[in-house]
Design a protein around this motif. Structure first.
Motif, short mmCIF file in Angstrom:
data_model
loop_
_atom_site.label_atom_id
_atom_site.label_comp_id
_atom_site.label_asym_id
_atom_site.label_seq_id
_atom_site.Cartn_x
_atom_site.Cartn_y
_atom_site.Cartn_z
N PHE A 16 52.56 97.09 -94.96
CA PHE A 16 52.14 96.35 -93.77
C PHE A 16 53.10 96.65 -92.63
O PHE A 16 54.30 96.48 -92.80
N VAL A 18 55.11 95.57 -89.68
CA VAL A 18 55.55 94.25 -89.24
C VAL A 18 56.53 94.38 -88.08
O VAL A 18 57.00 95.47 -87.77
N LEU A 31 56.55 96.86 -94.19
CA LEU A 31 56.80 95.98 -95.32
C LEU A 31 56.06 96.58 -96.52
O LEU A 31 54.83 96.65 -96.52
N ALA A 33 54.71 96.01 -99.44
CA ALA A 33 54.28 94.93 -100.33
C ALA A 33 53.91 95.49 -101.70
O ALA A 33 54.21 94.90 -102.72
N GLU A 52 57.03 87.44 -110.09
CA GLU A 52 57.35 86.25 -109.30
C GLU A 52 56.70 86.31 -107.92
O GLU A 52 56.13 87.32 -107.53
N SER A 53 56.79 85.17 -107.21
CA SER A 53 56.11 85.06 -105.93
C SER A 53 56.57 86.15 -104.95
O SER A 53 57.75 86.44 -104.86
N GLY A 54 55.63 86.75 -104.28
CA GLY A 54 55.97 87.74 -103.27
C GLY A 54 56.12 89.15 -103.80
O GLY A 54 56.46 90.06 -103.04
N CYS A 55 55.85 89.37 -105.09
CA CYS A 55 56.06 90.72 -105.62
C CYS A 55 54.86 91.61 -105.33
O CYS A 55 54.89 92.80 -105.61
N GLY A 56 53.79 91.07 -104.76
CA GLY A 56 52.68 91.91 -104.34
C GLY A 56 51.43 91.81 -105.19
O GLY A 56 50.52 92.63 -105.05
N LYS A 57 51.34 90.78 -106.01
CA LYS A 57 50.17 90.66 -106.90
C LYS A 57 48.88 90.48 -106.10
O LYS A 57 47.90 91.18 -106.32
N SER A 58 48.91 89.55 -105.15
CA SER A 58 47.70 89.32 -104.35
C SER A 58 47.34 90.55 -103.54
O SER A 58 46.16 90.86 -103.36
N THR A 59 48.34 91.24 -103.06
CA THR A 59 48.08 92.43 -102.27
C THR A 59 47.34 93.48 -103.11
O THR A 59 46.40 94.13 -102.63
N GLU A 183 45.20 83.97 -109.30
CA GLU A 183 45.72 82.64 -109.63
C GLU A 183 44.61 81.59 -109.59
O GLU A 183 44.68 80.63 -108.83
N HIS A 216 51.25 83.33 -112.32
CA HIS A 216 52.67 83.36 -112.63
C HIS A 216 53.02 82.37 -113.74
O HIS A 216 54.16 82.29 -114.14
N PRO A 284 61.15 93.43 -99.44
CA PRO A 284 60.21 94.56 -99.47
C PRO A 284 60.26 95.39 -98.19
O PRO A 284 59.65 96.45 -98.12
N1 LIG Z 1 48.76 90.73 -94.20
C1 LIG Z 1 50.09 90.85 -94.43
N2 LIG Z 1 50.91 91.25 -93.43
C2 LIG Z 1 52.24 91.37 -93.64
N3 LIG Z 1 52.84 91.12 -94.81
C3 LIG Z 1 52.09 90.72 -95.85
C4 LIG Z 1 50.67 90.55 -95.71
N4 LIG Z 1 50.17 90.13 -96.90
C5 LIG Z 1 51.22 90.03 -97.72
N5 LIG Z 1 52.36 90.37 -97.11
C6 LIG Z 1 53.70 90.41 -97.72
O1 LIG Z 1 53.61 91.19 -98.87
C7 LIG Z 1 54.41 90.67 -99.91
C8 LIG Z 1 53.59 90.46 -101.14
O2 LIG Z 1 52.68 89.41 -100.90
P1 LIG Z 1 51.62 88.93 -101.98
O3 LIG Z 1 50.81 87.86 -101.37
O4 LIG Z 1 50.91 90.09 -102.53
O5 LIG Z 1 52.56 88.30 -103.11
P2 LIG Z 1 52.12 87.57 -104.45
O6 LIG Z 1 52.75 88.33 -105.55
O7 LIG Z 1 50.68 87.37 -104.50
O8 LIG Z 1 52.89 86.21 -104.29
P3 LIG Z 1 52.39 84.76 -104.75
O9 LIG Z 1 52.68 84.65 -106.19
O10 LIG Z 1 53.24 83.87 -103.92
O11 LIG Z 1 50.94 84.65 -104.42
C9 LIG Z 1 55.04 89.40 -99.37
O12 LIG Z 1 56.35 89.71 -98.95
C10 LIG Z 1 54.19 89.06 -98.18
O13 LIG Z 1 54.95 88.43 -97.19
#
Ligand SMILES: Nc1ncnc2c1ncn2[C@@H]1O[C@H](COP(=O)(O)OP(=O)(O)OP(=O)(O)O)[C@@H](O)[C@H]1O
Ligand SMILES: [Mg+2]
Lengths: 331, 361
Positions: A16, A18, A31, A33, A52-59, A183, A216, A284
């Protein structure tokens, strides 16, 4: 059945831009992700994606369902490449890959009745006649354990667990093969979590579904998943079957992750050795040059030449399980 | 590939027709219905709504009502004070004298003559310096206010809402470009634009009317419409920006919904409550603006009536020797009450349509 996995993700990157724009419109920072994720999911299986949170799973999940384009890498569904598809090219895969969302309060349009929510998928794809659509919507409600008589109600007239069931019914409407679940229970009460997890297990058998299950909560993953991929800072560090991961983790990060989970048996709980990691997860925005886990890894000094800090370990398959680490396997 | 078992779908042994008819009994309450109920519970807003309803109806059927013509001159020297209905309920002598009316209005005038003959109400609210009936002029003037409001409301809805929703949903470069256009239009000093345009139209009015059928009033409505969608576009865009990353929008995208479908089926209905509130609060501004322009002689032209023209007539008669209070009090009162009702209704609607997602706690 072909031997190719149903979903095969290779070296997926999602960066991403940023920060403020620079003088010539270019963003200052990237970033990372998702920074080279690889995993595969066999048909009929449930693959857990943990970390863990923020490791990029949702991405990863959002890239797999095409909500945002991947920066690079490959996502193959049933052997077909999804990266780089146009909106139109995506359409046939929309029917095969669906998603279940995390927040049951945000994932249903508050202005639509359950009926229009559940008939929308077939309307979009021009699948059947209005009467059949309504019938199908009722069947969907029945399938997810809701009363089909409540089809004319609005989302705000249902509880959180019921809403999540509606979300699942919507995802099932197109009879998909793969469900991406980001999740799906973490926003629900613990008592309701179990019901939803059981429902998802039943539906998987009944409709031959495969799941990419993001969570998680390791207990949930252990309950429903057949195999598990562990993510750390935008990369998969280990993928193996559920029992192998939980009983015999091979990657230092997996070990530390599992060591933090309490064990129900008090004797085992006392004997459990905890691995407390030093430091925080790196940003990241500026991931370490070598193994992303190296700065916190308790065993990094056992690899000669400071290799962990200089070189990125590949995710290699050995003995049927994948791991990205320079340590010897038997460690 | 593992095929689907067709028996996978069932209704648990229940009959579809029966279920469907039973389902009709479980009709849910939409957020709209809920808002409507809350609006009715709000006394102030409800009475405002009723008042505005009556006001609109009267304005619409003005040609049917046995009131004097708003432009019929009576050659008397002084404005007549109000005569209360019980002293002079009505007189004869109605003359169907108007400016060029639409076919529907002409039909209503004919109907009125057929029903009431030449009977007309007395000067209940008095007459002005030229002997014209104030009550009739207020009612006919309200039609102009309503027309202007409708023009602005229509443009706000048709242009502003879709423009803002598309810009907000698409985002990025397109959003940037679309909103810059709005900024530029915003930065044009509107009042100068109106004066400029109307002056030009005045200059060439004969040609314009003969060749293109454009008269000054059309220009006036177009200009008002062209300006009042701008703010609406901004409001809607802001709302859509906060909605577009909601999971239900993402769900629609994962289902394969087109941009048009997402904007008009999912986004617009969800911003409509804010749009409605905003509209009820814009309309008073538009009405005031019309009155202001007409007051300056840039809006509606005599013999047509508008509240701005009534204000001109009233202010011309203000002098220290004799106080013709009815020339000022009644038009101002009508306008003030309407604006107040609109504002109260807007407040009530905002409370009733409270956009917070319900059921969360
Ligand atoms: N649209 C976006 N623009 C900029 N940064 C993003 C965007 N989407 C996600 N990120 C960043 O990418 C990283 C991974 O985010 P992601 O949502 O994939 O984490 P996650 O593993 O799903 O966390 P969680 O368990 O909290 O849901 C985070 O640092 C987040 O801030
Ligand atoms: Mg997430």
């Amino acid at each position: 059945m072909s031997s190719a996995p149903l979903l095969d993700v290779r070296d997926l990157h999602k960066h991403f831009p940023v920060g403020e724009k620079g003088l010539f419109g270019a963003h200052k920072q990237l970033l990372k992700a998702v920074n080279g994720v690889s995993f595969s999911l066999e048909r009929g299986q449930c693959l857990g994606l943990v970390g863990e949170s923020g490791c990029g799973k949702s991405t990863v999940a959002r890239a797999v369902v095409g909500l945002h384009p991947a920066t690079s890498g490959s996502i193959r569904f049933d052997g077909n490449e999804l990266v780089g598809l146009s909106t139109r090219g995506w359409l046939p895969y929309r029917r095969k890959i669906q998603m279940i969302f995390q927040d049951p309060y945000a994932s249903l349009d508050p202005r639509q009745t359950v009926s229009s929510i559940l008939t929308e998928p077939s309307k979009i794809h021009g699948l059947s006649k209005p009467r059949e659509r309504k019938l199908h919507a009722m069947q969907l409600l029945e399938a997810v354990g809701l009363n089909p008589r409540h089809i004319n109600r609005y989302p705000h007239e249902f509880s959180g667990g019921q809403r999540q069931r509606i979300g699942i019914a919507r995802a099932l409407a197109l009879e998909p093969e793969l469900l991406i679940c980001d999740e799906p229970v973490s926003a629900l009460d613990v008592s309701i979590q179990a019901q939803i997890i059981n429902l998802m297990g039943e539906l998987k058998e009944r409709f031959n579904l495969s799941y990419l299950f993001i969570a998680h909560d390791l207990a949930v993953v252990r309950h429903i998943c057949d195999s598990v991929a562990v993510m750390y800072l935008g990369r998969v560090v280990e993928q193996a079957s559920r029992d192998e991961i939980f009983n015999d983790p091979r990657h230092p990060y997996t070990k530390s992750l599992l060591s933090a989970v309490p064990v129900p048996d008090p004797e085992l709980e006392r004997a459990r050795e905890r691995i407390v990691l030093e430091g925080d997860v790196p940003s990241p925005l500026d991931p370490p040059p070598g193994c992303s886990f190296a700065p916190r890894c308790p065993w990094r000094h056992e690899v000669p030449d400071d290799r962990c800090n200089r070189e990125i370990p590949e995710l290699v398959e050995r003995d049927g399980r994948k791991r990205s680490c320079f340590l010897p396997l038997a460690h | 590939m593992a095929g689907k078992n067709p028996k996978s779908w069932d209704l648990g042994g229940k009959n579809f027709e029966e279920l469907a008819s039973e389902a009709a009994k479980f009709k849910g309450e939409s957020l709209w219905q809920d808002a409507w109920r809350r609006l009715k519970a709000n006394r102030t807003a409800w009475w405002s709504l009723l008042f505005l309803g009556v006001f609109m109806t009267i304005a619409m059927i003005a040609p049917l009502m046995p009131i004097p013509s708003p432009v019929f001159l009576d050659l008397q020297l002084e404005p007549q004070p109000p005569i209360w209905p019980w002293t002079n309920f009505g007189t004869g002598g109605f003359e169907p004298q108007y400016w060029e009316l639409s076919a529907l209005d002409n039909f209503m005038v004919d109907t009125r003559v057929a029903i009431f003959g030449d009977w007309q109400t007395g000067p209940w609210l008095g007459t002005d310096g030229k002997g014209r009936d104030i009550l009739s002029r207020i009612i006919w003037g309200s039609r102009t206010s309503i027309l202007v409001s409708l023009a602005a409301a229509f443009c706000s809805l048709a242009i502003g809402v879709s423009y803002g929703a598309v810009a907000g949903y698409l985002g990025g470069r397109i959003d940037n470009l679309m909103m810059r256009v709005v900024d530029i239009l915003y930065s044009i000093p509107f009042i100068f634009l109106v004066i400029f345009l109307i002056t030009i139209v005045n200059e060439y009015r004969a040609e314009l009317e003969d060749n293109y059928g454009i008269d000054r009033e059309t220009v006036f409505y177009v200009v008002i419409g062209a300006v009042y969608w701008l703010t609406m576009a901004r409001v809607v865009r802001g709302q859509v920006l906060s909605l577009r990353n909601q999971e239900f929008i993402e769900a629609a995208r994962v289902l394969g919904a087109s941009t048009a479908r997402i904007v008009f089926v999912h986004l617009v209905p969800n911003v409509l409550s804010i749009v409605i509130v905003y509209l009820t609060l814009t309309i008073p501004a538009v009405m005031l603006f019309e009155a202001f322009l007409s007051f300056l002689g840039l809006g509606i032209e005599p013999p047509k009536v508008s509240w701005g023209i009534l204000a001109v007539d009233g202010s011309e008669m203000v002098n220290p020797v004799k106080l013709y209070w009815w020339l000022v009090l009644f038009p101002a009162g009508a306008m003030g009450t309407t604006l107040l009702a609109l504002n109260l209704l807007g407040d009530g609607l905002r409370d009733a349509l409270d956009p917070k997602m319900r059921g969360r706690d």
